[in-house]
Design an enzyme around this catalytic site. Structure first.
Site, PDB file in Angstrom:
ATOM      1  N   LYS A 107       0.839  -1.203   0.000  1.00 45.11           N
ATOM      2  CA  LYS A 107       0.000   0.000   0.000  1.00 45.11           C
ATOM      3  C   LYS A 107       0.872   1.251   0.000  1.00 45.11           C
ATOM      4  O   LYS A 107       1.918   1.290   0.651  1.00 45.11           O
ATOM      5  CB  LYS A 107      -0.925  -0.028   1.229  1.00 45.11           C
ATOM      6  CG  LYS A 107      -1.993   1.066   1.241  1.00 45.11           C
ATOM      7  CD  LYS A 107      -2.906   0.914   2.450  1.00 45.11           C
ATOM      8  CE  LYS A 107      -3.965   2.000   2.503  1.00 45.11           C
ATOM      9  NZ  LYS A 107      -4.854   1.859   3.682  1.00 45.11           N
ATOM     10  N   SER A 149     -10.080  -0.453   7.093  1.00 44.42           N
ATOM     11  CA  SER A 149      -9.498  -0.268   5.763  1.00 44.42           C
ATOM     12  C   SER A 149      -8.805  -1.485   5.172  1.00 44.42           C
ATOM     13  O   SER A 149      -8.435  -1.466   4.001  1.00 44.42           O
ATOM     14  CB  SER A 149      -8.512   0.909   5.784  1.00 44.42           C
ATOM     15  OG  SER A 149      -9.206   2.123   5.862  1.00 44.42           O
ATOM     16  N   SER A 209      -9.733   1.953   2.918  1.00 39.66           N
ATOM     17  CA  SER A 209      -8.864   2.675   2.007  1.00 39.66           C
ATOM     18  C   SER A 209      -7.868   1.762   1.274  1.00 39.66           C
ATOM     19  O   SER A 209      -7.263   2.168   0.286  1.00 39.66           O
ATOM     20  CB  SER A 209      -8.088   3.745   2.788  1.00 39.66           C
ATOM     21  OG  SER A 209      -7.243   3.144   3.769  1.00 39.66           O
TER      22      SER A 209
END
Length: 487
Positions: free
Chosen positions: A77, A176, A152
């Protein structure tokens, strides 16, 4: 189909048998990305040149020196810093930022012999539930490209679901990792707060953020968490708690295990498909010998409000460091320092980030601190006490990960309150600090649904035990998006 349909154990067996090389796996990842990422839009930065060279060298390492994840590709990420590989947090304000060090988890991936193939899209600064808040692109759900992958860590889940990579890292502040895992039909673990070092994770809300693994099956997830977990002297919030052999917990045996089902998690606002999939999953676990009982977590109703006050307050402080002075985007045509700060932040941050900075600044201001921030902290204490009480009598808590499957792209983009409510079933665990996993448990109109299993502090092993038993008794983890066919 793809090599990444296989588990880590199966891939290592193929490599050892001479049917496959690490270079082959790395090549497969980049070929899959080239074929599919025009649709999925998961990757922001590629590490192809370094990764290809690394794979060629790793093929020379003797088998006895290799661990269970050695040579396997992973996506990271984009809020986890990677030396020499652009890290933007999907924000204009960090466009072009090249970190000069690796996050602790990235160092641990290297020690395990994993190969970082690239950086994954996200909601800007991890603020969002759909990946629509990225400055650069909107990641799509591999099961239906008209739907969001969640957020996210949406691209972390979508890249695994699409078979671009077999592993990814995400971060979880209010759901997330788990919500995107549910939306994309993969396995996502939010470890106990402090289980995994946050050193090198760009902070959103420091008391809530936690890095965790996303994979296609439970065993691979357990292997990856074991690789990245542990005490880190660079992170004062990382816990000095021994990291167990998580794979050893995957016995398939849940006889006598006590499962709590909070009535609040199956009540108003939870879709019928999500409710029925959880009830069916509980029947599977009962059939395996577990006992199930309804309980109450009465203060869960305060979680959403408390979370957005606390996380936004911490964000308003953490994001004050982005001012255009030392790195990242800097506004042009300004005549004084104050205007530089104002214009850089006004142009560099997206609408959702600015909304939360304002909310947090307001909550921390002198006239409202007691009414908002202090009350939210009190609510957090009550929520944590609810979990402590339930865990006196039960081993795990189970419910849906999300009230509904993935919604359509653009459906909630102008409605922040509806967007925030998507995390209503995942936020309480971050406030309490307890670990939780999402695993596939059903479908609604062709879109995956997730089962959330919550455990005691630092007892990820029991969560994995239950998740693995359910996985082995069902076929949900074996189903893949249609885009896998013929690709």
């Amino acid at each position: 189909m793809t090599l990444f349909e296989r588990s880590a154990k199966e891939l290592q067996a193929e490599i050892k048998a001479g049917n496959l090389s690490i270079a082959d796996l790395t090549k497969e990842a980049y070929e899959r990305i080239a074929k599919l990422d025009g649709d999925v839009q998961a990757f922001l930065a590629s590490n192809e040149e370094k990764a290809t060279a690394q794979a060629a060298e790793m093929d020379k390492v003797p088998f006895e020196e290799r661990g269970p994840l050695f040579g396997l590709p992973i996506g990271v990420k984009d809020n986890i810093v990677t030396e020499g590989l652009e890290t933007t947090c999907a924000s204009k304000i960090l466009e072009g930022f090249m970190p000069i060090y690796d996050a602790t988890v990235v160092n641990k991936l290297r020690e395990a012999g994993m190969i970082t193939v690239g950086k994954l899209n996200m909601d800007e600064f991890a603020m969002g539930s759909s990946n629509e808040n990225s400055y650069y692109k909107t990641t799509k759900n591999p099961w239906n490209l008209n739907h969001v992958p969640g957020g996210s860590s949406g691209a972390s889940a979508a890249s695994v679901a699409a078979g671009e990579v077999p592993f990814s890292l995400g971060s979880d502040t209010g759901g997330s990792i788990r919500q995107p895992a549910a939306y994309c039909g993969v396995v996502g673990m939010k470890p106990t707060y402090g289980r995994v070092s946050r050193f090198g994770l760009v902070a959103f809300a420091s008391s809530l953020d936690q890095i965790g693994p996303i994979t296609r099956n439970v065993e691979d997830n357990a292997l990856l968490l074991e690789a990245i977990a542990g005490l880190d002297p660079n992170d004062s919030t990382s816990a000095d708690v021994e990291v167990p052999n998580y794979a050893a917990a995957l016995t398939g045996d849940v006889k006598g295990l006590r499962i709590a089902v909070p009535k609040e998690f199956l009540g108003e606002g939870v879709g019928e498909a999500a409710r029925q999939s959880v009830l069916a999953a509980l029947e599977v676990l009962k059939g395996l010998g577990a006992t199930v009982e309804e309980v109450s977590l009465p203060h869960s109703k305060y979680a959403l409000a408390a979370y957005y006050i606390l996380s936004s307050s911490e964000a308003s402080s953490n994001l004050s460091r982005f001012d255009g002075i030392r790195y990242g985007f800097r506004a042009e045509n300004v005549t004084n320092l104050m205007d530089l700060y104002k214009e850089t932040r006004a142009q560099g941050f997206g609408d959702e980030v600015k909304r939360r900075i304002m909310l947090g600044t307001y909550s921390l201001s002198a006239g409202t601190y007691d009414a908002y921030y202090k009350k939210a902290q009190q609510a957090r204490t009550l929520i944590k006490a609810d979990y402590d009480k339930v865990f006196e009598d039960f081993d795990v808590i189970i419910g849906p990960t999300s009230p509904t499957p993935a919604f359509k792209i653009g459906e909630n983009v102008d409605d922040p309150m509806t967007m925030y409510a998507n995390d209503i079933l995942t936020i309480p665990m971050n406030l309490a600090g307890v670990p939780a996993i999402s695993i596939p448990c059903g479908f609604d109109n062709g879109l995956p649904l997730g089962l959330q299993i919550i455990g005691k502090y630092f007892d990820e092993a029991t969560i994995y035990r239950v998740a693995h038993a359910f996985e082995q008794a069902t076929e949900f983890h074996k189903q893949v998006p249609q885009m896998w066919e013929g690709k």
